[in-house]
Design a protein around this motif. Structure first.
Motif, PDB file in Angstrom:
ATOM      1  N   ASP A 177       8.851 -20.445 -48.926  1.00 49.67           N
ATOM      2  CA  ASP A 177       7.792 -21.697 -48.474  1.00 49.67           C
ATOM      3  C   ASP A 177       6.588 -21.447 -49.094  1.00 49.67           C
ATOM      4  N   LEU A 178       5.920 -20.618 -47.983  1.00 44.69           N
ATOM      5  CA  LEU A 178       4.319 -20.235 -48.332  1.00 44.69           C
ATOM      6  C   LEU A 178       4.326 -19.270 -49.503  1.00 44.69           C
ATOM      7  N   GLY A 179       5.394 -18.189 -49.510  1.00 46.84           N
ATOM      8  CA  GLY A 179       5.258 -17.502 -50.754  1.00 46.84           C
ATOM      9  C   GLY A 179       5.246 -18.266 -52.277  1.00 46.84           C
ATOM     10  N   SER A 180       5.875 -19.307 -52.457  1.00 43.81           N
ATOM     11  CA  SER A 180       5.852 -19.802 -53.781  1.00 43.81           C
ATOM     12  C   SER A 180       4.565 -20.033 -54.205  1.00 43.81           C
ATOM     13  N   HIS A 181       3.616 -20.417 -53.303  1.00 45.14           N
ATOM     14  CA  HIS A 181       2.475 -20.811 -53.600  1.00 45.14           C
ATOM     15  C   HIS A 181       1.686 -19.545 -54.159  1.00 45.14           C
ATOM     16  N   LEU A 182       1.812 -18.238 -53.353  1.00 42.03           N
ATOM     17  CA  LEU A 182       1.019 -17.007 -53.616  1.00 42.03           C
ATOM     18  C   LEU A 182       1.593 -16.725 -55.020  1.00 42.03           C
ATOM     19  N   VAL A 183       2.821 -16.372 -55.164  1.00 41.52           N
ATOM     20  CA  VAL A 183       3.426 -16.510 -56.303  1.00 41.52           C
ATOM     21  C   VAL A 183       3.221 -16.843 -57.695  1.00 41.52           C
ATOM     22  N   ASP A 184       3.081 -18.319 -57.513  1.00 39.15           N
ATOM     23  CA  ASP A 184       2.483 -19.134 -58.521  1.00 39.15           C
ATOM     24  C   ASP A 184       1.061 -18.817 -58.877  1.00 39.15           C
ATOM     25  N   GLN A 185       0.262 -18.798 -58.024  1.00 39.95           N
ATOM     26  CA  GLN A 185      -1.253 -18.371 -58.199  1.00 39.95           C
ATOM     27  C   GLN A 185      -1.348 -17.060 -58.933  1.00 39.95           C
ATOM     28  N   ALA A 186      -0.718 -16.079 -58.371  1.00 40.84           N
ATOM     29  CA  ALA A 186      -0.812 -14.691 -59.148  1.00 40.84           C
ATOM     30  C   ALA A 186      -0.311 -14.795 -60.508  1.00 40.84           C
ATOM     31  N   LEU A 187       0.858 -15.329 -60.852  1.00 42.65           N
ATOM     32  CA  LEU A 187       1.129 -15.743 -62.106  1.00 42.65           C
ATOM     33  C   LEU A 187       0.400 -16.545 -62.823  1.00 42.65           C
ATOM     34  N   ILE A 188      -0.310 -17.544 -62.574  1.00 38.35           N
ATOM     35  CA  ILE A 188      -1.318 -18.300 -63.305  1.00 38.35           C
ATOM     36  C   ILE A 188      -2.671 -17.122 -63.718  1.00 38.35           C
TER      37      ILE A 188
END
Length: 349
Positions: A177-188
């Motif tokens: 849920d929330l983690g997908s936001h963080l994972v995506d931002q770090a990959l970007i």
């Protein structure tokens, strides 16, 4: 606008009501044409002309629809997105894309084979706080980056009223849920790491799903830590970056979700503008002089995502969030669960 895109939303819960319908309605290139509501009639109260279906399967068959937004419970994303693509519809899938990376890859290949758009709604790319982070990291003011930490904390001991978020089902829990936001931002920001370590736990009373996690991305000279806890009464700054020349510290302060929950529409006065008390702190040096200053963030605006979707559908620009990006997010999440279960670092190379 030379073309009006007719869009249908698969659910009018929080995602549909807050994060999709207002932007589709506001954008001049779209029409909020159809929605699925099985028992309530909330969408029509706000959008009187919307066509209401009682099942996703029936809405997907509508020949008038150009675009389907799949924003149903996470474990249904693959099924509904595949059905929409097979029906010849362009598709936006709410994050997280799918439960398994292989499912996302299959959908990406299906969309490509049919010449259809498949995009994933990683809207936090368009938050004001993330925009200033990208700006600072791109400026070189921090020098060689050595350490980064991104948090998404909250204080919520009670379980969510959204039952599907609290049941032990595929794709539920804080990391998806929330983690997908963080994972995506770090990959970007940093790209795919060489390896990952994770600690994923359940800390709320009576909770059946993970509600605490810590992930560490390993790069050659950089460590990136992603952290989330549902029991954090006094959160620390959500963004912390430290390089050889300086540091940047920033709160998570985008205002859009709050404004949407208040019933405001995109473009309302003050839309996406942070208060001065939320500005990020840059502490570095330039030309031998120490600089310590607070930086205003660019305006947050999720409408930029729908601008990108419109441009992609009319041949004027790229997909704002390609499926391949979202598949990488799920690859990291799957590796994180493997790491937490095995209590070891997992290679991603």
């Amino acid at each position: 606008m030379e073309k009006i895109i007719k869009a249908g939303i698969c659910s009018y819960g929080m995602s549909g009501h807050i994060f999709h319908a207002p932007f589709i309605h506001t954008h001049p290139g779209f029409t909020f044409y159809a929605v699925v509501e099985r028992s309530k009639n909330l969408a029509r109260q706000r959008y009187p002309d919307v066509k209401v279906y009682t099942s996703v399967a029936d809405m997907i068959k509508d020949p008038e629809l150009d675009l389907i937004v799949v924003n149903t419970p996470n474990y249904t994303h693959y099924e509904y997105a595949k059905a929409a693509l097979e029906a010849g519809k362009n598709v936006i899938v709410e994050k997280p894309f799918t439960v398994h990376a292989a499912e996302g890859q299959e959908l990406a290949e299906l969309a490509a084979s049919k010449g259809l758009l498949l995009s994933v709604y990683h809207n936090r790319r368009f938050d004001s706080d993330f925009k200033i982070v990208k700006q600072v990291l791109g400026s070189g003011d921090l020098g060689e980056l050595l350490e980064a930490e991104i948090h998404y904390d909250r204080y919520r001991e009670e379980l969510s009223y959204k039952k599907h978020k609290e049941e032990k089902l595929p794709g539920t829990g804080g990391l998806y849920d929330l983690g997908s936001h963080l994972v995506d931002q770090a990959l970007i920001l940093f790209g795919m790491p060489d390896a990952i370590w994770a600690d994923i736990r359940t800390i709320r009373k009576d909770s059946l799903v993970d509600d605490y996690f810590e992930l560490v991305y390993f790069y050659e000279h950089l460590r990136v830590r992603l952290k989330c806890s549902y029991i954090t009464r006094e959160p620390i700054p959500s963004y912390q970056f430290h390089g050889r020349k300086g540091s940047f510290i920033k709160t998570k302060a985008d205002t859009q979700e709050t404004m949407l929950q208040q019933g405001l529409m995109p473009g309302a006065p003050g839309w996406g503008i942070e208060g001065i008390h939320e500005w990020g702190l840059l502490h570095t040096e330039r030309d031998g002089k120490v600089v310590r200053e607070y930086l205003p963030s660019p305006k947050g605006d999720y409408l930029e995502y729908y601008d990108g979707i419109y441009n992609a559908l009319t041949g004027k620009g790229p997909n704002p969030v390609p499926a391949a990006d979202a598949v990488n997010v799920i690859k990291v999440i799957e590796a994180a669960f493997e790491s937490s279960h095995a209590k070891k670092v997992i290679s991603l190379k």
